[in-house]
Design a protein around this motif. Structure first.
Motif, short mmCIF file in Angstrom:
data_model
loop_
_atom_site.label_atom_id
_atom_site.label_comp_id
_atom_site.label_asym_id
_atom_site.label_seq_id
_atom_site.Cartn_x
_atom_site.Cartn_y
_atom_site.Cartn_z
N TYR A 33 8.96 -7.57 -6.92
CA TYR A 33 10.07 -7.47 -5.97
C TYR A 33 10.03 -8.57 -4.93
O TYR A 33 9.04 -9.33 -4.85
N HIS A 49 11.73 -17.58 -1.40
CA HIS A 49 11.62 -16.23 -1.96
C HIS A 49 11.83 -16.25 -3.47
O HIS A 49 11.13 -15.56 -4.21
N ASN A 153 -1.82 -0.32 -0.96
CA ASN A 153 -1.20 -0.62 0.35
C ASN A 153 -0.70 0.66 1.02
O ASN A 153 -0.86 0.85 2.22
N THR A 180 -1.58 -4.58 5.42
CA THR A 180 -1.05 -3.87 4.23
C THR A 180 0.36 -4.35 3.90
O THR A 180 0.80 -4.26 2.76
N THR A 181 1.05 -4.87 4.92
CA THR A 181 2.42 -5.37 4.70
C THR A 181 2.64 -6.67 5.47
O THR A 181 3.77 -7.00 5.84
N ASN A 183 0.70 -10.78 6.86
CA ASN A 183 -0.38 -11.77 6.88
C ASN A 183 -0.99 -11.83 8.29
O ASN A 183 -0.36 -11.44 9.26
N GLY A 204 2.78 -15.12 2.27
CA GLY A 204 4.01 -14.73 2.95
C GLY A 204 4.90 -15.93 3.23
O GLY A 204 4.42 -17.02 3.56
N ILE A 205 6.21 -15.71 3.13
CA ILE A 205 7.16 -16.77 3.46
C ILE A 205 7.14 -16.98 4.98
O ILE A 205 7.22 -18.11 5.47
N THR A 206 7.00 -15.90 5.74
CA THR A 206 6.92 -16.02 7.20
C THR A 206 5.66 -16.81 7.57
O THR A 206 5.70 -17.66 8.47
N SER A 241 5.43 -11.06 8.95
CA SER A 241 6.12 -10.60 7.74
C SER A 241 7.62 -10.78 7.93
O SER A 241 8.09 -10.92 9.06
C1 LIG Z 1 0.81 -7.34 1.42
C2 LIG Z 1 1.75 -8.25 2.15
N1 LIG Z 1 1.28 -9.39 2.67
C3 LIG Z 1 2.08 -10.24 3.34
C4 LIG Z 1 3.43 -9.96 3.52
C5 LIG Z 1 4.30 -10.93 4.28
O1 LIG Z 1 5.14 -11.63 3.40
P1 LIG Z 1 6.56 -12.21 3.88
O2 LIG Z 1 6.29 -13.02 5.11
O3 LIG Z 1 7.04 -13.03 2.75
O4 LIG Z 1 7.42 -11.02 4.18
C6 LIG Z 1 3.97 -8.79 2.97
C7 LIG Z 1 5.40 -8.49 3.14
O5 LIG Z 1 5.90 -7.52 2.66
C8 LIG Z 1 3.11 -7.91 2.26
O6 LIG Z 1 3.59 -6.79 1.72
#
Ligand SMILES: Cc1ncc(COP(=O)(O)O)c(C=O)c1O
Length: 283
Positions: A33, A49, A153, A180-181, A183, A204-206, A241
């Motif tokens: 996803y 993305h 997670n 868990t969600t 960086n 992470g893109i962020t 994130s």
């Molecule tokens: C495990 C994990 N790490 C890092 C990220 C950050 O990624 P992004 O900056 O692309 O949202 C996420 C975002 O959902 C994540 O689930």
């Protein structure tokens, strides 16, 4: 106004977007996803993305014949059909639906492709401090794949939440991996540090954007292994994130970080990130 989703080639009312119980995403978590933030009707770093989506698909050997041009057009249509504004666009691709439950997927199964949106809270830009807990990273070793198989997670975030923390920062032995969600970033003596984007974290893109805009502002960023001791000794810490942007960490378990306030480098990065977004949306 009801939301519009995209399912297997068709735009449908969100309430009508239904998949089979035999879908491999449902039965095995055999799916990947993406979550793309949409700011004022503009997708944020869509190509990044899409590149990560292609990496995830390749890593699980799932073939989907959607080219980037088609994806960009679909993203634009989703934004228009949902009246634009600030949205979170979710894309999921599963290995499809098969009547016989078998770990080995059939080569001729059509993947399931879903896109849906939810409102993106403007509060994410408000730099709200969070409290975190440090937990052992119980997940597998392919965390670079953005898979919907998120049980590790989910369990960790639930454990953190039940103990009264907003997020868990994870460690493998003594090395920090990620949230868990999100960086992890830390600051020591004016230098920004973040773990290397290896198999133990999602790149992470962020995270990528933060590194880019810090370097453009001549703030040094070092990507390296960070030990638990180094993290606990940091001057400032934040998590990044797409759905939270930059979240300053003011506590890790009993340890107060940055005197419980938002540190100067965190505030600066937040300001740079908002300016970067404004340039994107032309506002
Ligand atoms: C495990 C994990 N790490 C890092 C990220 C950050 O990624 P992004 O900056 O692309 O949202 C996420 C975002 O959902 C994540 O689930």
């Amino acid at each position: 106004m009801s939301q519009i989703s995209f399912l297997n080639g068709k735009f449908v009312a969100a309430s009508q977007a239904k998949v089979s119980v035999y879908d491999r995403g449902f039965l095995f978590g055999d799916a990947v996803y993406e979550v793309i933030p949409i700011y004022q009707s503009r997708p944020f770093r869509p190509q990044d993305h899409l590149d990560r989506l292609q990496n995830s698909l390749k890593a699980i050997a799932l073939k989907l014949d959607y080219c980037d041009k088609y994806w960009h057009a679909l993203i634009d249509q989703m934004i228009k059909k949902n009246n634009g504004g600030n949205l979170s666009l979710y894309i999921q691709i599963t290995r499809g639906s098969e009547i016989e439950r078998d770990h080995v997927g059939r080569a001729d199964t059509e993947p399931t492709v879903l896109m849906m949106v939810s409102p993106l809270s403007t509060e994410i830009a408000s730099l709200t401090p969070i409290k975190t807990t440090l937990l052992p990273d119980i997940r597998w070793k392919n965390c670079f794949i953005k898979t919907t198989a998120l049980l590790g997670n989910v369990m960790l975030k639930q454990q953190a939440s039940q103990a009264g923390y907003e997020e868990a920062i994870l460690r493998r032995e003594n090395i920090i991996s990620e949230g868990t969600t999100s960086n992890v970033f830390m600051v020591k003596n004016g230098i920004i540090y973040t773990p290397i984007a290896n198999q133990y974290i999602l790149a992470g893109i962020t995270r990528e954007v933060i590194i880019e805009i810090a370097e453009n502002a001549s703030i040094k960023v070092i990507q390296q292994n960070i030990t638990v001791e180094q993290l606990l000794d940091a001057d400032e810490i934040w998590l990044s994130s797409s759905s939270r942007e930059i979240s300053p960490v003011t506590q890790i378990d009993d340890k107060i970080v940055a005197k419980g306030t938002i540190g100067p480098v965190t505030a600066k990065m937040h300001q740079l990130f908002q300016a970067f977004k404004r340039r994107l949306t032309g506002s």
